[in-house]
Write an enzyme that holds these catalytic residues in place. Structure first.
Site, PDB file in Angstrom:
ATOM      1  N   GLU A 122      -0.300 -11.393  -1.252  1.00  0.00           N
ATOM      2  CA  GLU A 122       0.986 -11.986  -1.626  1.00  0.00           C
ATOM      3  C   GLU A 122       1.486 -12.993  -0.591  1.00  0.00           C
ATOM      4  OE1 GLU A 122       5.582 -10.651  -2.734  1.00  0.00           O
ATOM      5  OE2 GLU A 122       4.362  -9.418  -1.384  1.00  0.00           O
ATOM      6  N   GLU A 124      11.886  -6.787  -7.574  1.00  0.00           N
ATOM      7  CA  GLU A 124      12.015  -6.625  -6.134  1.00  0.00           C
ATOM      8  C   GLU A 124      13.234  -7.408  -5.648  1.00  0.00           C
ATOM      9  OE1 GLU A 124       8.862  -6.252  -2.515  1.00  0.00           O
ATOM     10  OE2 GLU A 124       9.068  -8.253  -3.375  1.00  0.00           O
TER      11      GLU A 124
END
Length: 259
Positions: A143, A240
């Site tokens: 990521e 998130e």
């Protein structure tokens, strides 16, 4: 229709961690994710998932000393043994939780090493984790994280992740496409999604710039949700974000997105 996973490290955090599973299920989520599961026994977490009929969409592999500011060790020469041990711990949890993907945090750039040394270490470690996880049909995710929230992080852009994917050269390694980070670093979200199609297996969302609910700020998430549906995205959308207030009070966006 999009599948949304509540991030229990950020949402419902007015109660202890193990109580957030029930809250997420009651709020309408079918999946959950979080940073790390390791302070709770895998068997207890598996029981919570079963009790509340939730799918474990994602969690992070061990990432070094988080309290001391470490944000992963995959790119840190000299920490390979620790990374190998962490891979085995993550595998144990992934199997117990029937989780099909784990995220390996890269870590920060370190003045003791050259970028090339860290890159070589990162590629080697991700290949190792991928090979271990592939035996159990589990994906390893990488990521890019923006430099504003996490200064000095090794992996910061989708273009960098694309190049690394090619060099890692493992069929079960994918990008974790966090649209919050991507908007801050690169923008052009739809074209980025189109370019990366087939190279990511998990998406995360939050408003920009405040990282709150995805119904405010500069990104038109309802429009992107529709586009992802049209494109046939089958993965999870991990929420998130930091709720602006009480988590349930800010979930109108979820009700609308699930209609």
């Amino acid at each position: 229709m999009a599948k949304f996973a509540a991030n229990l490290s950020m949402m419902f955090n007015d109660v202890p961690f193990t109580e957030r599973f029930a809250r997420a299920a009651k709020a309408g989520f079918k999946g959950i994710e979080y940073l790390f599961p390791y302070e709770v026994a895998a068997e207890e977490l598996a029981a919570l998932l079963k009790q509340h009929q939730l799918t474990q969409a994602l969690f992070n592999m061990p990432a070094g000393n988080w309290a001391a500011g470490e944000r992963g060790i995959a790119s840190m020469p000299g920490r390979e043994k620790e990374f190998i041990e962490g891979t085995q711990i993550a595998l144990k949890y992934a199997l117990a939780l029937n989780c099909k993907q784990v995220h390996a945090m890269a870590g920060k750039l370190h003045e003791q090493f050259t970028p090339e040394q860290q890159r070589e270490c990162y590629i080697k470690n991700i290949r190792y984790a991928a090979d271990v996880m592939a035996e159990r049909n589990i994906n390893v995710l990488i990521e890019p994280i923006n430099t504003r929230d996490m200064p000095g992080y090794f992996l910061t852009t989708q273009h960098q992740a694309e190049t690394l994917l090619k060099e890692i050269d493992r069929q079960n390694v994918f990008i974790q496409l966090d649209l919050y980070h991507c908007q801050i670093m690169e923008g052009d979200l739809l074209r980025t999604i189109e370019r990366l199609w087939g190279k990511f297996s998990h998406i995360q969302i939050a408003s920009v710039p405040e990282r709150h609910e995805p119904d405010s700020g500069e990104v038109n998430y309802p429009w992107l949700f529709n586009k992802l549906d049209e494109m046939g995205y089958q993965g999870w959308l991990g929420c998130e974000y930091h709720p602006a207030g009480y988590t349930e009070d800010g979930l109108d966006w979820l009700t609308k997105a699930q209609k």
